[in-house]
Scaffold this active site. Structure first.
Site, PDB file in Angstrom:
ATOM      1  N   ASP A   1       8.405   2.124   9.561  1.00 49.57           N
ATOM      2  CA  ASP A   1       7.120   1.419   9.622  1.00 49.57           C
ATOM      3  C   ASP A   1       6.494   1.441  11.012  1.00 49.57           C
ATOM      4  O   ASP A   1       6.528   0.457  11.754  1.00 49.57           O
ATOM      5  CB  ASP A   1       7.269  -0.036   9.127  1.00 49.57           C
ATOM      6  CG  ASP A   1       7.126  -0.104   7.612  1.00 49.57           C
ATOM      7  OD1 ASP A   1       7.215   0.953   6.970  1.00 49.57           O
ATOM      8  OD2 ASP A   1       6.930  -1.207   7.081  1.00 49.57           O
TER       9      ASP A   1
ATOM     10  N   ARG B   1      14.819  -2.168   3.113  1.00 48.21           N
ATOM     11  CA  ARG B   1      14.762  -2.926   4.375  1.00 48.21           C
ATOM     12  C   ARG B   1      15.614  -4.182   4.278  1.00 48.21           C
ATOM     13  O   ARG B   1      15.961  -4.598   3.177  1.00 48.21           O
ATOM     14  CB  ARG B   1      13.322  -3.401   4.616  1.00 48.21           C
ATOM     15  CG  ARG B   1      12.310  -2.346   4.589  1.00 48.21           C
ATOM     16  CD  ARG B   1      11.229  -2.619   3.528  1.00 48.21           C
ATOM     17  NE  ARG B   1      10.448  -1.388   3.321  1.00 48.21           N
ATOM     18  CZ  ARG B   1       9.539  -0.975   4.167  1.00 48.21           C
ATOM     19  NH1 ARG B   1       9.229  -1.723   5.190  1.00 48.21           N
ATOM     20  NH2 ARG B   1       8.910   0.165   3.991  1.00 48.21           N
TER      21      ARG B   1
ATOM     22  N   ASP C   1      11.186  -7.183   7.570  1.00 46.26           N
ATOM     23  CA  ASP C   1      10.731  -6.235   6.538  1.00 46.26           C
ATOM     24  C   ASP C   1      10.506  -4.846   7.142  1.00 46.26           C
ATOM     25  O   ASP C   1      10.240  -3.896   6.418  1.00 46.26           O
ATOM     26  CB  ASP C   1       9.447  -6.735   5.857  1.00 46.26           C
ATOM     27  CG  ASP C   1       8.353  -7.088   6.853  1.00 46.26           C
ATOM     28  OD1 ASP C   1       8.595  -7.940   7.717  1.00 46.26           O
ATOM     29  OD2 ASP C   1       7.264  -6.495   6.786  1.00 46.26           O
TER      30      ASP C   1
ATOM     31  N   ARG D   1       0.834  -1.214   0.000  1.00 47.99           N
ATOM     32  CA  ARG D   1       0.000   0.000   0.000  1.00 47.99           C
ATOM     33  C   ARG D   1       0.858   1.250   0.000  1.00 47.99           C
ATOM     34  O   ARG D   1       0.330   2.365   0.044  1.00 47.99           O
ATOM     35  CB  ARG D   1      -0.922   0.003   1.206  1.00 47.99           C
ATOM     36  CG  ARG D   1      -0.183  -0.173   2.538  1.00 47.99           C
ATOM     37  CD  ARG D   1      -1.135  -0.004   3.662  1.00 47.99           C
ATOM     38  NE  ARG D   1      -0.573  -0.468   4.913  1.00 47.99           N
ATOM     39  CZ  ARG D   1      -1.175  -0.291   6.069  1.00 47.99           C
ATOM     40  NH1 ARG D   1      -2.328   0.332   6.117  1.00 47.99           N
ATOM     41  NH2 ARG D   1      -0.623  -0.737   7.175  1.00 47.99           N
TER      42      ARG D   1
HETATM   43  P1  AMP Z   1       3.286  -4.128   8.101  1.00 51.00           P
HETATM   44  O1  AMP Z   1       2.797  -5.071   9.150  1.00 51.00           O
HETATM   45  O2  AMP Z   1       2.547  -2.826   8.048  1.00 51.00           O
HETATM   46  O3  AMP Z   1       4.761  -3.945   8.109  1.00 51.00           O
HETATM   47  O4  AMP Z   1       2.908  -4.811   6.703  1.00 51.00           O
HETATM   48  C1  AMP Z   1       3.350  -6.080   6.327  1.00 51.00           C
HETATM   49  C2  AMP Z   1       3.042  -6.284   4.868  1.00 51.00           C
HETATM   50  O5  AMP Z   1       1.633  -6.220   4.642  1.00 51.00           O
HETATM   51  C3  AMP Z   1       3.654  -5.265   3.916  1.00 51.00           C
HETATM   52  O6  AMP Z   1       4.018  -5.924   2.749  1.00 51.00           O
HETATM   53  C4  AMP Z   1       2.517  -4.311   3.687  1.00 51.00           C
HETATM   54  O7  AMP Z   1       2.634  -3.606   2.471  1.00 51.00           O
HETATM   55  C5  AMP Z   1       1.335  -5.246   3.669  1.00 51.00           C
HETATM   56  N1  AMP Z   1       0.083  -4.560   4.027  1.00 51.00           N
HETATM   57  C6  AMP Z   1      -0.309  -4.161   5.256  1.00 51.00           C
HETATM   58  N2  AMP Z   1      -1.509  -3.557   5.198  1.00 51.00           N
HETATM   59  C7  AMP Z   1      -1.892  -3.573   3.903  1.00 51.00           C
HETATM   60  C8  AMP Z   1      -3.048  -3.102   3.198  1.00 51.00           C
HETATM   61  N3  AMP Z   1      -4.061  -2.508   3.806  1.00 51.00           N
HETATM   62  N4  AMP Z   1      -3.075  -3.294   1.855  1.00 51.00           N
HETATM   63  C9  AMP Z   1      -2.068  -3.903   1.223  1.00 51.00           C
HETATM   64  N5  AMP Z   1      -0.980  -4.370   1.815  1.00 51.00           N
HETATM   65  C10 AMP Z   1      -0.874  -4.211   3.153  1.00 51.00           C
HETATM   66 MG    MG Z   2       6.079  -2.991   7.131  1.00 47.31          MG
END
Ligand code: AMP
Ligand code: MG
Length: 516
Positions: free
Chosen positions: A276, A196, A266, A99
């Site tokens: 993040d 990352r 990540d 996103r």
């Molecule tokens: P995060 O936990 O925010 O670090 O996200 C982990 C993974 O999930 C990353 O690849 C994000 O881009 C993906 N991600 C989290 N929320 C969304 C969303 N609403 N739409 C698309 N991808 C998401």
């Molecule tokens: Mg992330």
């Protein structure tokens, strides 16, 4: 603003132009444009970050459109990055910017390059089953905390703006089967790079050494040029430096009581930045076992006190990812050991500096004992970490111990036994401190290091609630207070208050999830 497109120009990209969810092989990114939103409304704008970009804050109505992803400027080459990662200790395969969409890289008048990235800008090939959007509450939390960290002096990505989209986004806040619609938003993040550990891991996991080599070469050329010798790459030197930067940043988190909450690989920056901001939290009662992330409530992998150990684990994953590029992977092992020593030393030294002590070699044993006893004291009754260290600076003699009362969550629990133990500790500590400096000097030193204003979870939650109702001033005021975290000022008392009782178990305050 002046743009460059070095990332896109110099690195292998996805040959498929379609924006649909899939595995993207042999590529560091996919070209993808943000998806437009119905009613962009600029909720917050950070002028000092705009200044970094040579961006004129009076850029007119099109500013909100650009920062919402509704319009791209000449020179912008939007893309989503491909990366993988270890989540909660397990290899998760391809993740990528699901996103987040990088609009472009700005070159400012000083010649610095800053990546401009929208988070919540719509689906990309990496969105998996999710919607590519973000809610206002988590976008606001990211903006506030990244700016707070910067002003605390901690390496971090920055945030330029927060735009409400006018588009509702459905989320199940506590993952308990109660989804609801919430206001959507887009935050514009700014950093020299959002690369990352997982950006490297994905190519190593796919045994795609050629893409891995190209990415590492790019990283060295751009951020670590002293480890590039012609076409020769000093991988061990690079790895060692990333490890050192990471050790410093994580020990800085420990200094201010920041809990990242999702230290997956990540979410670990190759530049050692805090990156993040999801279900992060600030330690209120001092508790090594606390995590704000209810998604992690059972294992508490990412609890406050575990952060140095987790960083070590993550660094070891980065070593594995870089191993295909060195003749003998064993050459990376000493750097991992050095990291372990370094982060342990930093953490210990940080705690001593918080006490106004320099941590001299000849006082090592006594210092260790002082720190161990301090840990016992701070956890015996609920003690606000931020207030306790700040008020300790005012204590000149053991008779001043009442200055610390402000830090206790329930004074009725601070009985005679606790007061006696505290007095004993204070006498030892003050005698020890007096050898190094007089009280005014110690107080000044401590107050430069122990913030009085931090982005307390409940303060941010209060601001979220009024911002969702259309108020813009509360957020601006909070950002203003957090610009001077060490500088106690009259009129700002309410921002220094410890967590009120209502916030103890309230979602958004002590309980957060990855739902954002
Ligand atoms: P995060 O936990 O925010 O670090 O996200 C982990 C993974 O999930 C990353 O690849 C994000 O881009 C993906 N991600 C989290 N929320 C969304 C969303 N609403 N739409 C698309 N991808 C998401
Ligand atoms: Mg992330």
């Amino acid at each position: 603003m002046q743009f460059t497109d070095r990332f896109v120009r110099e690195l292998p990209g996805d040959p498929v132009a379609e924006n649909r969810t899939r595995q993207v092989l042999h590529a560091c990114y996919s070209r993808v444009a943000p998806t437009a939103v119905p009613r962009p409304d600029l909720v917050a704008f950070v002028p000092e970050v705009a200044a970094l970009l040579d961006l004129d804050p009076a850029s007119g109505p099109e500013l909100a459109d650009v920062l919402a992803g509704n319009r791209t400027l000449p020179g912008m080459v939007p893309y989503a990055a491909c990366y993988g990662g270890h989540q909660f200790g397990h290899w998760a395969g391809q993740l990528g910017d699901g996103r987040a969409i990088t609009l472009g890289e700005v070159v400012n008048r000083a010649g610095e390059v800053w990546e401009l990235q929208l988070k919540g800008a719509g689906p990309t090939p990496y969105s998996r089953r999710a919607d590519g959007r973000a809610v206002l509450r988590s976008s606001l939390r990211e903006l506030v905390c990244s700016e707070a960290m910067f002003h605390l002096g901690i390496p971090t990505t920055r945030a330029l703006s927060l735009v409400a989209t006018g588009e509702p986004v459905q989320r199940d806040l506590l993952y308990d089967g109660h989804p609801r619609f919430e206001p959507g938003a887009v935050v514009c993040r700014v950093a020299p790079s959002f690369l990352r550990f997982g950006s490297y891991e994905i190519h190593a996991a796919r045994e795609d050494t050629s893409t891995l080599r190209a990415l590492v070469h790019f990283t060295l050329a751009r951020f670590y040029p002293h480890h590039l010798h012609g076409e020769g790459m000093d991988i061990a030197g690079f790895f060692d430096e990333v490890a050192r930067l990471t050790a410093w940043t994580v020990s800085e988190w420990m200094r201010v009581g920041f809990v990242h909450g999702v230290m997956n690989t990540d979410n670990m920056s190759i530049l050692g930045l805090t990156i993040d901001y999801g279900p992060y939290g600030w330690l209120e009662p001092f508790d090594l076992d606390w995590t704000p992330n209810i998604t992690d409530a059972s294992g508490k992998r990412y609890r406050f006190g575990a952060q140095p150990q987790v960083a070590l684990w993550n660094i070891a994953q980065l070593a594995r990812a870089l191993a295909p590029l060195v003749d003998d992977p064993e050459t990376l092992r000493p750097c991992i050991r050095a990291f372990e020593r370094e982060i342990t030393d930093h953490y210990r030294h940080t705690m001593l500096r918080k006490l106004g002590l320099s941590g001299r070699r000849d006082t090592q044993l006594a210092d260790d004992e002082l720190l161990a006893d301090l840990g016992t004291l701070l956890t015996a009754v609920e003690t606000d970490m931020t207030l306790w260290f700040r008020r300790l600076a005012d204590v000149a003699t053991a008779a001043d111990a009442r200055a610390l009362d402000d830090a206790y969550y329930d004074l009725s629990r601070v009985g005679p036994a606790h007061r006696a133990a505290l007095a004993t500790w204070l006498r030892t500590y003050l005698a020890r401190a007096a050898v190094e400096s007089d009280h005014p000097a110690r107080r000044a030193r401590m107050n430069e290091l122990n913030p009085i204003y931090v982005a307390r979870n409940y303060l941010v939650q209060e601001v979220i609630e009024v911002t969702e109702q259309g108020d813009r001033s509360a957020l601006a005021e909070l950002l203003d207070v957090l610009r001077h975290p060490y500088d106690e000022r009259p009129g700002r008392e309410r921002y220094a208050r410890k967590r009120p009782e209502w916030a103890r178990v309230k979602p958004g305050c002590s309980m957060l999830s990855c739902s954002s």
